[in-house]
Design an enzyme around this catalytic site. Structure first.
Site, PDB file in Angstrom:
ATOM      1  N   ASP A 255     -17.927   5.288  52.309  1.00  0.00           N
ATOM      2  CA  ASP A 255     -19.169   5.195  51.531  1.00  0.00           C
ATOM      3  C   ASP A 255     -20.045   3.972  51.831  1.00  0.00           C
ATOM      4  OD1 ASP A 255     -17.391   6.907  50.262  1.00  0.00           O
ATOM      5  OD2 ASP A 255     -17.464   5.895  48.325  1.00  0.00           O
TER       6      ASP A 255
ATOM      7  N   ARG B  23     -14.163   4.580  38.558  1.00  0.00           N
ATOM      8  CA  ARG B  23     -14.652   3.830  39.730  1.00  0.00           C
ATOM      9  C   ARG B  23     -16.135   4.033  40.062  1.00  0.00           C
ATOM     10  NH1 ARG B  23     -11.050   7.735  41.443  1.00  0.00           N
ATOM     11  NH2 ARG B  23     -11.946   9.415  42.680  1.00  0.00           N
ATOM     12  N   ASP B  24     -16.552   3.247  41.036  1.00  0.00           N
ATOM     13  CA  ASP B  24     -17.855   3.328  41.708  1.00  0.00           C
ATOM     14  C   ASP B  24     -19.033   2.901  40.821  1.00  0.00           C
ATOM     15  OD1 ASP B  24     -16.161   4.394  43.614  1.00  0.00           O
ATOM     16  OD2 ASP B  24     -16.794   6.468  43.295  1.00  0.00           O
TER      17      ASP B  24
ATOM     18  N   GLU C 215     -17.747  11.337  41.651  1.00  0.00           N
ATOM     19  CA  GLU C 215     -17.680  10.008  42.263  1.00  0.00           C
ATOM     20  C   GLU C 215     -19.099   9.472  42.486  1.00  0.00           C
ATOM     21  OE1 GLU C 215     -13.538  10.064  44.781  1.00  0.00           O
ATOM     22  OE2 GLU C 215     -15.279  10.872  45.817  1.00  0.00           O
TER      23      GLU C 215
HETATM   24  C1  FRU Z   1     -15.854   8.259  47.606  1.00  0.00           C
HETATM   25  C2  FRU Z   1     -14.644   7.398  47.255  1.00  0.00           C
HETATM   26  C3  FRU Z   1     -14.949   6.552  46.040  1.00  0.00           C
HETATM   27  C4  FRU Z   1     -14.026   5.391  46.221  1.00  0.00           C
HETATM   28  C5  FRU Z   1     -14.026   5.194  47.708  1.00  0.00           C
HETATM   29  C6  FRU Z   1     -12.715   4.718  48.271  1.00  0.00           C
HETATM   30  O1  FRU Z   1     -15.862   8.695  48.917  1.00  0.00           O
HETATM   31  O2  FRU Z   1     -13.524   8.224  47.064  1.00  0.00           O
HETATM   32  O3  FRU Z   1     -14.784   7.226  44.817  1.00  0.00           O
HETATM   33  O4  FRU Z   1     -14.473   4.251  45.547  1.00  0.00           O
HETATM   34  O5  FRU Z   1     -14.361   6.453  48.275  1.00  0.00           O
HETATM   35  O6  FRU Z   1     -12.838   4.387  49.625  1.00  0.00           O
END
Ligand code: FRU
Length: 511
Positions: free
Chosen positions: A22, A149-150, A202
Protein backbone atom coordinates in the site's frame (compact mmCIF):
# COMPACT_ATOMS: atom_id res chain seq x y z
CA UNK A 1 17.65 0.60 -7.30
CA UNK A 2 18.09 -0.98 -10.70
CA UNK A 3 15.18 0.06 -12.87
CA UNK A 4 16.32 -1.57 -16.11
CA UNK A 5 14.39 -4.85 -15.92
CA UNK A 6 12.11 -5.46 -18.87
CA UNK A 7 9.07 -5.73 -16.58
CA UNK A 8 9.97 -2.61 -14.56
CA UNK A 9 7.49 0.22 -15.09
CA UNK A 10 9.15 3.49 -16.09
CA UNK A 11 6.45 6.09 -15.36
CA UNK A 12 4.86 4.19 -12.47
CA UNK A 13 6.56 4.15 -9.08
CA UNK A 14 8.08 0.86 -7.91
CA UNK A 15 10.40 0.24 -4.96
CA UNK A 16 14.20 0.18 -5.40
CA UNK A 17 14.07 -3.54 -4.71
CA UNK A 18 12.08 -6.13 -2.70
CA UNK A 19 8.37 -6.08 -1.82
CA UNK A 20 5.98 -3.14 -1.72
CA UNK A 21 2.25 -2.89 -1.10
CA UNK A 22 0.00 0.00 0.00
CA UNK A 23 0.83 3.69 -0.43
CA UNK A 24 1.04 5.30 3.03
CA UNK A 25 1.35 8.75 4.58
CA UNK A 26 1.09 10.66 1.34
CA UNK A 27 1.18 14.44 1.64
CA UNK A 28 2.28 17.45 -0.34
CA UNK A 29 4.40 19.95 1.59
CA UNK A 30 4.33 23.75 1.45
CA UNK A 31 7.15 23.77 -1.12
CA UNK A 32 5.27 21.50 -3.49
CA UNK A 33 7.27 18.34 -2.76
CA UNK A 34 5.14 15.20 -2.87
CA UNK A 35 5.91 12.58 -0.24
CA UNK A 36 5.06 8.95 -0.81
CA UNK A 37 5.59 6.35 1.90
CA UNK A 38 4.73 2.75 1.29
CA UNK A 39 4.42 -0.66 2.89
CA UNK A 40 7.88 -2.08 2.37
CA UNK A 41 9.66 -5.29 3.18
CA UNK A 42 13.34 -4.38 2.71
CA UNK A 43 14.47 -7.98 3.22
CA UNK A 44 12.32 -10.01 0.84
CA UNK A 45 10.17 -10.11 -2.28
CA UNK A 46 7.11 -11.29 -0.34
CA UNK A 47 5.04 -9.49 2.30
CA UNK A 48 6.23 -9.40 5.92
CA UNK A 49 8.65 -7.31 7.96
CA UNK A 50 6.73 -4.15 7.00
CA UNK A 51 8.47 -0.78 7.23
CA UNK A 52 7.52 2.58 5.73
CA UNK A 53 9.64 3.06 2.63
CA UNK A 54 9.84 6.65 1.37
CA UNK A 55 10.25 8.53 -1.90
CA UNK A 56 9.77 12.16 -2.91
CA UNK A 57 8.88 13.84 -6.16
CA UNK A 58 8.35 17.29 -7.65
CA UNK A 59 5.96 16.08 -10.36
CA UNK A 60 4.64 12.68 -9.15
CA UNK A 61 6.52 10.93 -11.98
CA UNK A 62 10.23 11.43 -11.23
CA UNK A 63 10.91 9.93 -7.83
CA UNK A 64 13.89 10.15 -5.56
CA UNK A 65 14.19 7.17 -3.29
CA UNK A 66 14.74 8.24 0.31
CA UNK A 67 15.89 6.32 3.36
CA UNK A 68 13.34 4.11 5.08
CA UNK A 69 11.23 6.48 7.19
CA UNK A 70 9.70 4.28 9.90
CA UNK A 71 11.14 1.03 11.28
CA UNK A 72 9.61 -1.57 13.59
CA UNK A 73 11.22 -1.78 17.04
CA UNK A 74 11.31 -5.54 17.16
CA UNK A 75 11.12 -8.56 14.91
CA UNK A 76 7.64 -9.35 16.24
CA UNK A 77 5.99 -6.07 15.28
CA UNK A 78 5.33 -4.56 11.89
CA UNK A 79 4.62 -1.01 10.77
CA UNK A 80 1.37 -1.32 8.84
CA UNK A 81 -0.49 1.23 6.74
CA UNK A 82 -1.42 4.74 7.82
CA UNK A 83 -1.29 8.39 6.92
CA UNK A 84 0.56 11.65 7.63
CA UNK A 85 -0.35 15.30 8.12
CA UNK A 86 1.55 18.57 8.40
CA UNK A 87 0.92 20.08 11.85
CA UNK A 88 1.26 23.71 10.75
CA UNK A 89 -0.03 25.17 14.03
CA UNK A 90 1.87 22.79 16.28
CA UNK A 91 -1.32 21.39 17.82
CA UNK A 92 0.71 18.35 18.87
CA UNK A 93 3.33 20.33 20.74
CA UNK A 94 6.09 18.33 19.02
CA UNK A 95 7.18 21.34 16.95
CA UNK A 96 7.73 24.45 19.09
CA UNK A 97 9.60 26.50 16.49
CA UNK A 98 8.40 25.32 13.14
CA UNK A 99 5.36 25.11 10.88
CA UNK A 100 6.44 22.14 8.79
CA UNK A 101 6.32 19.38 11.40
CA UNK A 102 4.91 16.09 10.11
CA UNK A 103 2.93 13.61 12.18
CA UNK A 104 2.46 10.10 10.86
CA UNK A 105 -0.09 7.68 12.26
CA UNK A 106 0.30 3.99 11.47
CA UNK A 107 -0.87 0.65 12.74
CA UNK A 108 1.59 -1.28 14.85
CA UNK A 109 0.81 -4.93 14.17
CA UNK A 110 2.21 -7.56 16.50
CA UNK A 111 3.04 -10.85 14.87
CA UNK A 112 4.61 -13.99 16.19
CA UNK A 113 3.22 -17.10 14.59
CA UNK A 114 -0.31 -15.69 14.57
CA UNK A 115 -1.50 -12.17 13.82
CA UNK A 116 -1.53 -10.30 17.14
CA UNK A 117 -2.82 -7.03 18.49
CA UNK A 118 -3.18 -4.06 16.13
CA UNK A 119 -2.89 -0.61 17.71
CA UNK A 120 -2.56 2.92 16.36
CA UNK A 121 0.68 4.80 16.98
CA UNK A 122 2.12 8.16 15.97
CA UNK A 123 5.60 9.30 15.04
CA UNK A 124 6.76 12.85 14.36
CA UNK A 125 9.27 14.37 12.00
CA UNK A 126 11.03 17.68 12.54
CA UNK A 127 12.82 17.56 9.19
CA UNK A 128 9.79 17.70 6.92
CA UNK A 129 9.11 13.98 6.71
CA UNK A 130 12.53 12.36 6.18
CA UNK A 131 13.22 10.97 9.64
CA UNK A 132 10.69 10.16 12.35
CA UNK A 133 10.74 9.71 16.09
CA UNK A 134 8.09 7.56 17.74
CA UNK A 135 5.92 9.23 20.37
CA UNK A 136 6.74 8.04 23.89
CA UNK A 137 3.04 7.83 24.77
CA UNK A 138 2.23 5.19 22.12
CA UNK A 139 -0.13 3.57 21.40
CA UNK A 140 -2.58 6.43 20.94
CA UNK A 141 -5.57 4.17 20.17
CA UNK A 142 -5.81 0.63 21.48
CA UNK A 143 -9.10 -1.26 21.59
CA UNK A 144 -7.55 -4.66 22.21
CA UNK A 145 -8.31 -5.90 18.69
CA UNK A 146 -6.37 -8.00 16.18
CA UNK A 147 -8.30 -6.46 13.25
CA UNK A 148 -8.00 -2.70 13.70
CA UNK A 149 -5.91 -0.76 11.22
CA UNK A 150 -5.05 1.79 8.54
CA UNK A 151 -5.67 5.21 10.18
CA UNK A 152 -6.19 8.12 7.77
CA UNK A 153 -6.15 11.59 9.34
CA UNK A 154 -7.82 14.78 8.20
CA UNK A 155 -8.13 18.27 9.65
CA UNK A 156 -11.76 19.39 10.12
CA UNK A 157 -11.57 23.18 9.90
CA UNK A 158 -15.16 23.90 10.99
CA UNK A 159 -14.72 22.20 14.36
CA UNK A 160 -10.96 22.87 14.53
CA UNK A 161 -9.99 19.34 15.35
CA UNK A 162 -8.27 16.35 13.85
CA UNK A 163 -10.27 13.35 12.70
CA UNK A 164 -9.09 9.85 11.96
CA UNK A 165 -10.92 7.08 10.13
CA UNK A 166 -9.70 3.59 10.91
CA UNK A 167 -10.97 0.15 9.87
CA UNK A 168 -12.36 -2.46 12.22
CA UNK A 169 -11.46 -4.72 9.35
CA UNK A 170 -13.32 -7.93 10.15
CA UNK A 171 -16.43 -6.15 11.48
CA UNK A 172 -17.07 -4.10 8.30
CA UNK A 173 -16.99 -0.94 10.38
CA UNK A 174 -15.07 2.31 9.93
CA UNK A 175 -14.42 3.98 13.27
CA UNK A 176 -14.24 7.78 13.47
CA UNK A 177 -12.13 9.36 16.24
CA UNK A 178 -11.35 13.01 17.00
CA UNK A 179 -8.43 14.77 18.64
CA UNK A 180 -7.29 18.31 19.46
CA UNK A 181 -3.60 17.41 19.35
CA UNK A 182 -2.99 14.15 17.44
CA UNK A 183 -2.03 12.44 20.72
CA UNK A 184 -5.35 12.08 22.59
CA UNK A 185 -8.13 10.47 20.61
CA UNK A 186 -11.84 10.10 21.43
CA UNK A 187 -14.17 7.71 19.68
CA UNK A 188 -16.92 9.75 17.95
CA UNK A 189 -18.97 7.40 15.76
CA UNK A 190 -19.00 4.34 13.51
CA UNK A 191 -19.92 3.89 9.87
CA UNK A 192 -20.88 0.27 9.56
CA UNK A 193 -22.00 -2.37 7.08
CA UNK A 194 -22.42 -0.28 3.97
CA UNK A 195 -22.41 -1.65 0.47
CA UNK A 196 -20.06 -4.46 -0.42
CA UNK A 197 -18.51 -6.19 2.55
CA UNK A 198 -16.07 -8.65 1.04
CA UNK A 199 -13.91 -10.43 3.57
CA UNK A 200 -12.52 -7.27 5.14
CA UNK A 201 -12.65 -3.49 5.06
CA UNK A 202 -9.22 -1.87 4.77
CA UNK A 203 -7.56 1.48 4.11
CA UNK A 204 -10.42 3.97 4.58
CA UNK A 205 -10.06 7.56 3.38
CA UNK A 206 -12.34 10.45 4.34
CA UNK A 207 -11.70 13.54 2.24
CA UNK A 208 -13.40 16.57 0.82
CA UNK A 209 -13.88 16.18 -2.92
CA UNK A 210 -14.78 18.89 -5.36
CA UNK A 211 -18.21 18.30 -6.94
CA UNK A 212 -18.61 19.56 -10.49
CA UNK A 213 -21.30 22.25 -10.52
CA UNK A 214 -21.69 22.17 -6.74
CA UNK A 215 -20.00 22.55 -3.41
CA UNK A 216 -17.24 20.16 -2.28
CA UNK A 217 -18.58 17.05 -0.60
CA UNK A 218 -17.10 14.62 1.81
CA UNK A 219 -16.37 11.19 0.44
CA UNK A 220 -15.55 8.03 2.33
CA UNK A 221 -13.76 5.36 0.39
CA UNK A 222 -13.11 1.86 1.60
CA UNK A 223 -10.91 -0.84 0.12
CA UNK A 224 -12.48 -4.31 0.08
CA UNK A 225 -9.97 -7.09 0.63
CA UNK A 226 -9.95 -10.18 -1.62
CA UNK A 227 -13.06 -12.22 -1.28
CA UNK A 228 -15.29 -9.34 -2.33
CA UNK A 229 -18.47 -10.57 -3.99
CA UNK A 230 -17.10 -9.44 -7.32
CA UNK A 231 -13.92 -11.42 -6.87
CA UNK A 232 -10.58 -9.75 -6.39
CA UNK A 233 -10.03 -6.43 -4.66
CA UNK A 234 -12.03 -3.31 -5.22
CA UNK A 235 -12.62 0.12 -3.75
CA UNK A 236 -16.07 1.44 -2.94
CA UNK A 237 -16.92 5.04 -2.17
CA UNK A 238 -19.74 6.94 -0.52
CA UNK A 239 -20.35 10.65 -1.07
CA UNK A 240 -21.91 12.21 1.98
CA UNK A 241 -21.86 14.81 4.70
CA UNK A 242 -19.52 15.05 7.65
CA UNK A 243 -20.03 17.32 10.65
CA UNK A 244 -16.73 16.61 12.37
CA UNK A 245 -17.95 13.54 14.24
CA UNK A 246 -20.48 11.69 12.04
CA UNK A 247 -20.38 10.71 8.40
CA UNK A 248 -23.72 10.23 6.62
CA UNK A 249 -23.78 8.74 3.12
CA UNK A 250 -26.14 10.67 0.86
CA UNK A 251 -27.87 7.44 -0.08
CA UNK A 252 -27.54 3.73 0.51
CA UNK A 253 -25.58 3.11 -2.65
CA UNK A 254 -22.03 1.84 -2.76
CA UNK A 255 -20.20 3.02 -5.83
CA UNK A 256 -17.24 1.12 -7.14
CA UNK A 257 -14.12 3.08 -7.94
CA UNK A 258 -12.20 1.95 -11.01
CA UNK A 259 -13.43 -0.50 -13.64
CA UNK A 260 -16.84 -1.86 -12.80
CA UNK A 261 -17.74 1.46 -11.31
CA UNK A 262 -21.48 0.78 -11.53
CA UNK A 263 -23.62 1.28 -8.48
CA UNK A 264 -24.73 -1.44 -6.15
CA UNK A 265 -27.70 -0.73 -3.96
CA UNK A 266 -27.80 -2.19 -0.50
CA UNK A 267 -30.80 -4.33 -1.27
CA UNK A 268 -28.80 -6.07 -3.96
CA UNK A 269 -25.79 -6.98 -1.99
CA UNK A 270 -26.79 -10.43 -1.01
CA UNK A 271 -27.76 -11.18 -4.61
CA UNK A 272 -25.75 -11.80 -7.71
CA UNK A 273 -23.06 -9.48 -8.93
CA UNK A 274 -22.50 -11.19 -12.24
CA UNK A 275 -23.33 -8.02 -14.10
CA UNK A 276 -20.52 -6.13 -12.44
CA UNK A 277 -16.89 -6.68 -13.24
CA UNK A 278 -13.79 -5.13 -11.85
CA UNK A 279 -10.17 -4.72 -12.67
CA UNK A 280 -7.87 -6.56 -10.35
CA UNK A 281 -4.90 -4.32 -9.77
CA UNK A 282 -6.01 -1.16 -8.04
CA UNK A 283 -6.17 -1.44 -4.27
CA UNK A 284 -5.54 0.40 -1.01
CA UNK A 285 -5.69 3.77 -2.76
CA UNK A 286 -4.90 6.83 -0.70
CA UNK A 287 -5.52 10.55 -1.23
CA UNK A 288 -2.71 13.02 -0.57
CA UNK A 289 -3.04 15.24 2.49
CA UNK A 290 -2.55 18.95 1.91
CA UNK A 291 -4.82 19.77 -1.05
CA UNK A 292 -7.72 22.17 -0.35
CA UNK A 293 -11.14 20.50 -0.55
CA UNK A 294 -12.30 22.55 -3.52
CA UNK A 295 -9.43 21.32 -5.70
CA UNK A 296 -9.11 18.03 -7.51
CA UNK A 297 -7.81 15.50 -5.04
CA UNK A 298 -4.75 13.45 -5.96
CA UNK A 299 -4.46 9.75 -5.28
CA UNK A 300 -2.26 6.75 -5.90
CA UNK A 301 -3.08 3.11 -5.33
CA UNK A 302 -1.22 -0.16 -5.05
CA UNK A 303 -1.31 -1.76 -8.50
CA UNK A 304 -1.70 -5.35 -7.35
CA UNK A 305 -3.78 -7.33 -4.89
CA UNK A 306 -3.36 -9.93 -2.17
CA UNK A 307 -4.41 -12.82 -4.38
CA UNK A 308 -1.20 -12.98 -6.41
CA UNK A 309 1.10 -10.09 -5.42
CA UNK A 310 3.61 -12.46 -3.83
CA UNK A 311 3.76 -14.76 -6.85
CA UNK A 312 4.26 -12.47 -9.83
CA UNK A 313 7.45 -13.13 -11.84
CA UNK A 314 9.11 -9.76 -11.18
CA UNK A 315 10.32 -11.21 -7.85
CA UNK A 316 12.55 -14.03 -9.10
CA UNK A 317 13.36 -12.30 -12.40
CA UNK A 318 14.13 -8.75 -11.27
CA UNK A 319 14.12 -8.69 -7.46
CA UNK A 320 11.12 -6.39 -6.88
CA UNK A 321 7.38 -6.79 -6.54
CA UNK A 322 4.50 -4.31 -7.09
CA UNK A 323 4.23 -0.84 -8.49
CA UNK A 324 1.83 1.99 -7.75
CA UNK A 325 -0.91 3.14 -10.09
CA UNK A 326 -0.40 6.39 -11.94
CA UNK A 327 -1.05 9.45 -9.81
CA UNK A 328 -4.62 10.55 -10.48
CA UNK A 329 -6.84 13.59 -10.23
CA UNK A 330 -10.20 12.84 -8.59
CA UNK A 331 -13.46 14.75 -8.42
CA UNK A 332 -17.17 14.02 -8.25
CA UNK A 333 -19.65 14.72 -10.99
CA UNK A 334 -23.21 13.77 -11.84
CA UNK A 335 -23.11 11.84 -15.09
CA UNK A 336 -26.68 10.86 -15.77
CA UNK A 337 -28.66 12.24 -12.91
CA UNK A 338 -27.79 9.10 -11.01
CA UNK A 339 -26.01 11.00 -8.30
CA UNK A 340 -22.34 11.28 -7.61
CA UNK A 341 -19.79 9.67 -9.87
CA UNK A 342 -16.09 9.70 -9.16
CA UNK A 343 -13.95 10.80 -12.08
CA UNK A 344 -10.35 9.66 -11.86
CA UNK A 345 -7.84 10.64 -14.54
CA UNK A 346 -4.02 10.64 -14.85
CA UNK A 347 -2.34 13.59 -13.15
CA UNK A 348 -0.60 15.91 -15.67
CA UNK A 349 0.39 12.98 -17.85
CA UNK A 350 1.03 15.30 -20.81
CA UNK A 351 4.04 16.67 -18.91
CA UNK A 352 5.70 13.28 -19.45
CA UNK A 353 5.25 13.13 -23.24
CA UNK A 354 8.53 12.90 -25.13
CA UNK A 355 8.13 11.89 -28.75
CA UNK A 356 5.00 11.95 -30.82
CA UNK A 357 4.51 8.46 -32.24
CA UNK A 358 1.26 9.07 -34.09
CA UNK A 359 -1.10 11.97 -34.62
CA UNK A 360 -4.15 11.90 -36.87
CA UNK A 361 -7.16 14.16 -36.60
CA UNK A 362 -9.32 12.29 -39.09
CA UNK A 363 -8.55 8.63 -38.79
CA UNK A 364 -11.90 7.42 -40.12
CA UNK A 365 -12.32 3.66 -40.13
CA UNK A 366 -8.69 2.69 -40.31
CA UNK A 367 -5.83 1.49 -38.16
CA UNK A 368 -2.45 2.92 -37.24
CA UNK A 369 0.42 0.47 -36.75
CA UNK A 370 3.58 1.55 -35.09
CA UNK A 371 6.85 0.17 -33.85
CA UNK A 372 8.11 1.68 -30.58
CA UNK A 373 11.01 -0.69 -30.01
CA UNK A 374 13.45 2.25 -30.07
CA UNK A 375 11.58 4.15 -27.33
CA UNK A 376 13.92 3.92 -24.30
CA UNK A 377 11.14 3.81 -21.67
CA UNK A 378 8.95 1.34 -23.51
CA UNK A 379 6.08 3.37 -22.00
CA UNK A 380 3.39 4.77 -24.26
CA UNK A 381 0.40 7.07 -23.86
CA UNK A 382 -2.47 6.82 -26.34
CA UNK A 383 -5.82 8.43 -26.82
CA UNK A 384 -8.66 8.29 -29.31
CA UNK A 385 -11.30 11.01 -29.26
CA UNK A 386 -14.59 10.81 -31.10
CA UNK A 387 -16.53 13.99 -31.67
CA UNK A 388 -19.78 14.83 -33.47
CA UNK A 389 -21.69 11.90 -31.98
CA UNK A 390 -25.45 11.88 -31.70
CA UNK A 391 -27.70 9.31 -30.08
CA UNK A 392 -28.25 7.73 -33.50
CA UNK A 393 -24.55 7.51 -34.43
CA UNK A 394 -23.31 5.54 -31.42
CA UNK A 395 -21.78 2.80 -33.55
CA UNK A 396 -18.52 1.00 -34.13
CA UNK A 397 -15.53 0.65 -31.87
CA UNK A 398 -11.97 1.72 -31.21
CA UNK A 399 -9.51 -1.07 -30.44
CA UNK A 400 -5.87 -1.16 -29.42
CA UNK A 401 -3.24 -3.88 -29.19
CA UNK A 402 0.30 -3.89 -27.79
CA UNK A 403 2.35 -6.79 -29.12
CA UNK A 404 5.82 -8.25 -28.73
CA UNK A 405 7.59 -8.50 -32.09
CA UNK A 406 9.68 -11.34 -30.65
CA UNK A 407 7.12 -13.58 -28.96
CA UNK A 408 3.80 -12.40 -30.41
CA UNK A 409 2.38 -11.93 -26.90
CA UNK A 410 -0.14 -9.10 -26.58
CA UNK A 411 -2.36 -7.02 -24.35
CA UNK A 412 -5.52 -5.72 -25.96
CA UNK A 413 -8.52 -3.58 -25.29
CA UNK A 414 -11.24 -1.58 -26.89
CA UNK A 415 -14.38 0.41 -26.51
CA UNK A 416 -17.72 0.13 -28.31
CA UNK A 417 -18.86 3.67 -28.90
CA UNK A 418 -21.56 4.33 -26.33
CA UNK A 419 -21.17 0.77 -25.03
CA UNK A 420 -18.83 -1.61 -23.28
CA UNK A 421 -15.12 -1.15 -22.78
CA UNK A 422 -12.87 -4.17 -22.28
CA UNK A 423 -9.28 -5.18 -21.70
CA UNK A 424 -7.68 -8.59 -22.21
CA UNK A 425 -4.35 -9.73 -20.79
CA UNK A 426 -4.79 -13.42 -21.65
CA UNK A 427 -2.14 -13.43 -24.39
CA UNK A 428 0.83 -12.75 -22.17
CA UNK A 429 2.52 -15.88 -20.90
CA UNK A 430 4.93 -14.92 -18.13
CA UNK A 431 2.52 -15.63 -15.27
CA UNK A 432 -0.28 -18.05 -14.61
CA UNK A 433 -2.53 -18.10 -11.58
CA UNK A 434 -6.19 -18.99 -11.02
CA UNK A 435 -6.88 -15.47 -9.74
CA UNK A 436 -5.06 -13.83 -12.65
CA UNK A 437 -8.26 -13.13 -14.58
CA UNK A 438 -7.89 -12.78 -18.34
CA UNK A 439 -10.47 -10.15 -19.21
CA UNK A 440 -12.31 -7.21 -17.69
CA UNK A 441 -15.15 -5.14 -19.05
CA UNK A 442 -17.39 -2.35 -18.00
CA UNK A 443 -20.31 -0.35 -19.43
CA UNK A 444 -19.64 3.37 -19.33
CA UNK A 445 -22.64 5.62 -19.86
CA UNK A 446 -23.00 7.93 -22.85
CA UNK A 447 -23.70 11.29 -21.27
CA UNK A 448 -25.13 12.88 -24.44
CA UNK A 449 -22.13 15.18 -24.79
CA UNK A 450 -21.38 14.23 -28.39
CA UNK A 451 -17.99 12.80 -27.47
CA UNK A 452 -16.47 9.45 -26.53
CA UNK A 453 -12.85 9.02 -25.51
CA UNK A 454 -10.55 6.17 -24.63
CA UNK A 455 -7.04 6.82 -23.40
CA UNK A 456 -4.41 4.83 -21.62
CA UNK A 457 -0.85 4.19 -20.61
CA UNK A 458 1.03 0.98 -21.21
CA UNK A 459 4.23 0.76 -19.17
CA UNK A 460 6.10 -2.55 -19.62
CA UNK A 461 3.98 -4.65 -17.23
CA UNK A 462 1.05 -2.40 -16.40
CA UNK A 463 -1.83 -0.99 -18.43
CA UNK A 464 -4.20 1.73 -17.25
CA UNK A 465 -7.23 2.67 -19.32
CA UNK A 466 -9.54 5.66 -18.97
CA UNK A 467 -12.89 6.12 -20.68
CA UNK A 468 -14.39 9.57 -21.22
CA UNK A 469 -11.67 11.39 -19.34
CA UNK A 470 -11.71 9.09 -16.31
CA UNK A 471 -15.45 8.50 -15.87
CA UNK A 472 -14.37 4.87 -15.96
CA UNK A 473 -10.87 3.64 -15.35
CA UNK A 474 -8.97 0.40 -14.99
CA UNK A 475 -5.57 -0.74 -13.85
CA UNK A 476 -4.21 -4.12 -14.86
CA UNK A 477 -0.82 -5.74 -14.65
CA UNK A 478 0.44 -8.28 -17.20
CA UNK A 479 3.67 -10.20 -17.54
CA UNK A 480 4.97 -10.92 -21.04
CA UNK A 481 8.05 -13.10 -21.46
CA UNK A 482 9.39 -10.60 -24.00
CA UNK A 483 8.92 -6.82 -24.11
CA UNK A 484 5.93 -5.44 -25.97
CA UNK A 485 7.16 -3.10 -28.72
CA UNK A 486 4.50 -2.84 -31.44
CA UNK A 487 1.20 -1.05 -31.23
CA UNK A 488 -1.97 -0.82 -33.24
CA UNK A 489 -4.89 1.49 -32.66
CA UNK A 490 -7.82 1.75 -35.00
CA UNK A 491 -11.50 2.38 -35.50
CA UNK A 492 -14.10 0.21 -37.23
CA UNK A 493 -17.76 0.78 -38.00
CA UNK A 494 -17.73 4.44 -36.98
CA UNK A 495 -20.68 6.39 -38.41
CA UNK A 496 -20.32 9.11 -41.03
CA UNK A 497 -19.97 12.66 -39.68
CA UNK A 498 -18.22 11.35 -36.58
CA UNK A 499 -14.61 12.44 -36.32
CA UNK A 500 -11.96 10.12 -34.88
CA UNK A 501 -8.69 11.66 -33.79
CA UNK A 502 -5.81 9.68 -32.39
CA UNK A 503 -2.61 10.70 -30.62
CA UNK A 504 0.15 8.41 -29.38
CA UNK A 505 3.10 9.66 -27.38
CA UNK A 506 6.22 8.06 -26.00
CA UNK A 507 6.66 8.73 -22.28
CA UNK A 508 9.88 9.75 -20.60
CA UNK A 509 11.78 7.42 -18.35
CA UNK A 510 11.17 8.59 -14.79
CA UNK A 511 14.37 7.04 -13.43
C1 FRU B 1 -3.92 -3.56 2.78
C2 FRU B 1 -3.25 -4.07 4.06
C3 FRU B 1 -3.58 -3.14 5.21
C4 FRU B 1 -2.42 -3.36 6.13
C5 FRU B 1 -1.27 -3.55 5.18
C6 FRU B 1 -0.22 -4.52 5.66
O1 FRU B 1 -3.33 -4.04 1.63
O2 FRU B 1 -3.66 -5.39 4.31
O3 FRU B 1 -4.83 -3.38 5.80
O4 FRU B 1 -2.21 -2.27 6.98
O5 FRU B 1 -1.84 -4.03 3.96
O6 FRU B 1 0.89 -4.52 4.81
Amino acid sequence: GNYTGSLRPQVHFSPPQQFMNDPNGMFVDANGTWHLYYQYNPTGTVAGNQHWGHATSRDLYHWENQKIAIFPDSSTSYIYSGSAVVDVNNTSGFFPDQDNGVVAMYTLAYYTTEPGLQVQEIAYSKDGGYTFEKYSGNPVIDINSTQFRDPKILWHAETQHWVVVVAYAADFVIGIYTSPNLRDWTHASNFSHHGLLGRQYECPNLVQMPMQGGDPMYMLWISINPGAPLGGSITQYFPGTFNGTHFEAVDQVARIADFGKGSVSLTEYSGSFAWLTSDADNYAGQLFYGIPGDQKQVSMAWASNWQYCQLVPTGPQEGWRSSMSLPRYNYLTNLTGSGYDLVSAPFNIASQFTQELAFNTSLGNSTILLDYSSLPSGAVYFEANLTGLTASTLAGSVNFTFTSSISGESVRGGTFIGGDTWIDRSRTYGFDNPFFTDKFSVSPVYGGKGTWTISGVVDRSILEVFVNGGEQSATTTFFPTRPLDQMSIGAVGIAQNVTVSVAVWGLGDAW
